[in-house]
Write a protein that holds these residues in place. Structure first.
Motif, PDB file in Angstrom:
ATOM      1  N   HIS A 196      11.135  85.114  82.456  1.00  0.00           N
ATOM      2  CA  HIS A 196      11.340  83.613  82.211  1.00  0.00           C
ATOM      3  C   HIS A 196      11.267  83.364  80.951  1.00  0.00           C
ATOM      4  O   HIS A 196      11.808  82.279  80.709  1.00  0.00           O
ATOM      5  CB  HIS A 196      10.031  82.985  83.030  1.00  0.00           C
ATOM      6  N   PHE A 215      19.477  82.739  93.366  1.00  0.00           N
ATOM      7  CA  PHE A 215      18.460  83.362  94.333  1.00  0.00           C
ATOM      8  C   PHE A 215      17.157  82.697  93.696  1.00  0.00           C
ATOM      9  O   PHE A 215      16.195  83.229  93.086  1.00  0.00           O
ATOM     10  CB  PHE A 215      18.403  84.769  94.075  1.00  0.00           C
ATOM     11  N   TYR A 255       4.708  80.385  91.382  1.00  0.00           N
ATOM     12  CA  TYR A 255       4.106  81.546  91.947  1.00  0.00           C
ATOM     13  C   TYR A 255       2.678  81.331  92.403  1.00  0.00           C
ATOM     14  O   TYR A 255       2.029  80.480  92.372  1.00  0.00           O
ATOM     15  CB  TYR A 255       4.231  82.499  90.704  1.00  0.00           C
ATOM     16  N   SER A 307      12.202  80.089  88.328  1.00  0.00           N
ATOM     17  CA  SER A 307      13.372  79.428  87.394  1.00  0.00           C
ATOM     18  C   SER A 307      13.822  78.270  87.599  1.00  0.00           C
ATOM     19  O   SER A 307      14.161  77.881  86.480  1.00  0.00           O
ATOM     20  CB  SER A 307      14.353  80.887  87.688  1.00  0.00           C
ATOM     21  N   GLU A 329      19.009  79.262  98.099  1.00  0.00           N
ATOM     22  CA  GLU A 329      17.906  80.019  98.565  1.00  0.00           C
ATOM     23  C   GLU A 329      17.653  80.150 100.050  1.00  0.00           C
ATOM     24  O   GLU A 329      17.981  79.368 100.536  1.00  0.00           O
ATOM     25  CB  GLU A 329      16.462  79.520  98.202  1.00  0.00           C
ATOM     26  N   PHE A 341      23.367  83.051  98.544  1.00  0.00           N
ATOM     27  CA  PHE A 341      24.362  82.824  97.573  1.00  0.00           C
ATOM     28  C   PHE A 341      25.847  83.088  97.882  1.00  0.00           C
ATOM     29  O   PHE A 341      26.538  82.356  97.360  1.00  0.00           O
ATOM     30  CB  PHE A 341      23.853  83.898  96.566  1.00  0.00           C
ATOM     31  N   ASP A 382      19.258  86.583  90.448  1.00  0.00           N
ATOM     32  CA  ASP A 382      17.918  87.065  90.369  1.00  0.00           C
ATOM     33  C   ASP A 382      17.406  87.854  91.867  1.00  0.00           C
ATOM     34  O   ASP A 382      16.482  87.215  92.253  1.00  0.00           O
ATOM     35  CB  ASP A 382      17.148  86.273  89.612  1.00  0.00           C
TER      36      ASP A 382
HETATM   37  C1  LIG Z   1      13.530  87.706  92.719  1.00  0.00           C
HETATM   38  S1  LIG Z   1      13.110  86.025  93.849  1.00  0.00           S
HETATM   39  C2  LIG Z   1      13.799  84.853  92.795  1.00  0.00           C
HETATM   40  C3  LIG Z   1      12.885  84.353  91.885  1.00  0.00           C
HETATM   41  C4  LIG Z   1      13.347  83.173  91.153  1.00  0.00           C
HETATM   42  N1  LIG Z   1      14.659  83.326  90.631  1.00  0.00           N
HETATM   43  C5  LIG Z   1      12.427  82.936  89.810  1.00  0.00           C
HETATM   44  O1  LIG Z   1      12.693  83.615  88.719  1.00  0.00           O
HETATM   45  O2  LIG Z   1      11.321  82.298  90.081  1.00  0.00           O
HETATM   46  C6  LIG Z   1      14.496  86.479  94.855  1.00  0.00           C
HETATM   47  C7  LIG Z   1      14.640  85.119  95.789  1.00  0.00           C
HETATM   48  O3  LIG Z   1      16.019  85.308  96.307  1.00  0.00           O
HETATM   49  C8  LIG Z   1      15.987  85.025  97.636  1.00  0.00           C
HETATM   50  N2  LIG Z   1      16.941  85.565  98.622  1.00  0.00           N
HETATM   51  C9  LIG Z   1      17.038  86.792  98.962  1.00  0.00           C
HETATM   52  N3  LIG Z   1      18.408  86.998  99.399  1.00  0.00           N
HETATM   53  C10 LIG Z   1      19.124  86.077  99.082  1.00  0.00           C
HETATM   54  C11 LIG Z   1      20.601  85.576  99.173  1.00  0.00           C
HETATM   55  N4  LIG Z   1      21.369  86.414  99.904  1.00  0.00           N
HETATM   56  N5  LIG Z   1      21.110  84.422  99.110  1.00  0.00           N
HETATM   57  C12 LIG Z   1      20.143  83.625  98.409  1.00  0.00           C
HETATM   58  N6  LIG Z   1      18.806  83.663  98.193  1.00  0.00           N
HETATM   59  C13 LIG Z   1      18.283  85.100  98.508  1.00  0.00           C
HETATM   60  C14 LIG Z   1      14.834  85.492  98.442  1.00  0.00           C
HETATM   61  O4  LIG Z   1      14.226  84.600  99.351  1.00  0.00           O
HETATM   62  C15 LIG Z   1      13.839  84.986  97.033  1.00  0.00           C
HETATM   63  O5  LIG Z   1      13.218  84.030  97.009  1.00  0.00           O
END
Ligand SMILES: C[S@@+](CC[C@H](N)C(=O)[O-])C[C@H]1O[C@@H](n2cnc3c(N)ncnc32)[C@H](O)[C@@H]1O
Length: 373
Positions: free
Chosen positions: A19, A46, A52, A59, A87, A127, A153
């Motif tokens: 971050h 994502f 948190y 993000s 998301e 996504f 991410d």
């Molecule tokens: C690593 S976390 C993201 C953290 C965020 N980018 C941050 O830095 O605060 C990954 C997120 O992607 C979501 N996710 C998983 N598969 C996904 C998809 N195919 N499309 C969109 N979101 C997805 C999950 O629910 C999760 O909330």
């Protein structure tokens, strides 16, 4: 485990570092991109929960906060900034909406009404679906995507097809910052049920992914193939990697930055070096076969070695911009590192180069050239 389970939302040091890099890079990117006109996009593919377990911002909040609290914000208000958050987990979406509402309320309490040129949209779904929708819409309009920074991410390695990144970001001012979970990819690349996922991720079938694997470190190989695809398929001439290593020295994931701008590479590297975590996690890159650890007192040996190897025997080498550009684009180092190495080299006996400084030019100022022995 579900993607909204609290266990997934602790805030380890490496996430904080990720971050930090994102925030520092956006500090540089916003004013650069704002020098033009029209719309600017931040796509968080994502997006997560927005907050948190320890209340640290996610993000989406970081991205908006770095813009709205930027010291140069008043000079950027002629542009429209659109934040697209995607998301797929419904609980996470709800949390994200609340986190944004809280952020907005706090910001408005301090600064007044929300600026009309800053828009955001929280999209529930994948996504792939939402980014495809954006591409279809643009195709219908015969339009190109606005200058975009896309943050990809995921928790894993699915749902981020190479072909979609290529389609979405194939315009000059688009950039991508990817968390490439190479550990999982390495573990599952030859799994009989993962063929189509790997094909989607790399834009190559598994045989092609492993075609020129020479039996060495497979993690390195997978990273290199993925980066090659980002260049060849998604059209990013500059792709740099940074390894996020844990305390045992294993690579947790790579952060990959793809851009078409040398300035973008320079600014991302600045963000990396300035973050340089020295706790349980570290960043590294590699040059001249040597690991380069991002730390406050870096080892400049690999830079010296690569410099001599590349320029040995060459005459009239222009320091600014040619040598600087080489260091930015082809090494993990920053301009100040290059200057330091050149200074040190000039003091060696005998020095590996002689410097030509017309009209009393400063040490390695524009106009100074070097003749390497
Ligand atoms: C690593 S976390 C993201 C953290 C965020 N980018 C941050 O830095 O605060 C990954 C997120 O992607 C979501 N996710 C998983 N598969 C996904 C998809 N195919 N499309 C969109 N979101 C997805 C999950 O629910 C999760 O909330």
């Amino acid at each position: 485990m579900e993607d909204s389970d609290p266990g997934m939302w602790d805030y380890p040091e490496h996430t904080e570092a990720k971050h930090d890099i994102l925030g520092k890079y956006l500090d540089a990117w916003y004013p650069i991109i704002a020098s033009g006109y029209g719309r600017v996009l931040f796509i968080d593919g994502f997006a997560g929960r927005g907050v948190y377990n320890d209340s640290s911002p996610g993000s989406p909040i970081i991205a908006m906060g770095r813009l709205l609290n930027h010291s140069a914000w008043s000079r950027m208000s002629h542009r429209e900034f659109v934040f697209v958050f995607i998301e797929h987990d419904a609980e996470n979406v709800e949390s994200l909406r609340q986190a944004i509402a809280d952020f907005r309320a706090d910001w408005e309490a301090e600064h007044g009404p929300w600026p009309s040129n800053v828009k955001y949209d929280v999209n529930e779904g994948t996504f792939t679906d939402h980014a495809t929708e954006i591409c279809d819409y643009l195709d219908e309009q015969y339009a190109n995507l606005a200058p975009t920074f896309a943050f990809v991410d995921p928790f894993g390695w699915t749902g981020m097809p190479m072909s979609l990144l290529a389609r979405l970001l194939n315009y000059p001012s688009c950039e991508v910052f990817i968390n490439f979970m190479v550990g999982f990819v390495n573990r599952f690349v030859t799994h009989p049920h993962q063929g189509s996922n790997m094909n989607e991720l790399f834009g190559l079938d598994v045989d092609a992914i492993l075609a020129d694997y020479d039996g060495g470190d497979r993690v390195d190989h997978l990273r290199d193939v993925y980066m090659r695809q980002l260049t060849d398929v998604a059209g990013f001439p500059h792709v740099r990697w940074f390894a996020m290593k844990n305390s045992t020295g294993n690579i947790g994931y790579y952060l990959l930055h793809g851009t078409r701008s040398a300035l973008g590479v320079e600014k991302m590297k600045d963000a990396m070096w300035r973050t340089a975590p020295d706790g349980d996690y570290s960043f590294s890159d590699r040059l001249a076969g040597i690991d380069v650890l991002f730390q406050p007192e870096p080892d400049l040996g690999p830079l010296r070695k690569a410099l001599v190897k590349t320029y040995s025997g060459k005459k009239g080498v222009i320091v600014n911009p040619d040598l600087q550009e080489w260091a930015i684009l082809h090494t993990p180092y920053r301009k100040p590192h290059l200057t330091q190495v050149l200074r040190d080299m000039e003091k060696e006996d005998p020095p590996p180069f002689t410097a030509n400084r017309p009209n009393g030019k400063r040490q390695f100022a524009a106009g100074v050239t070097l003749d390497f022995g």
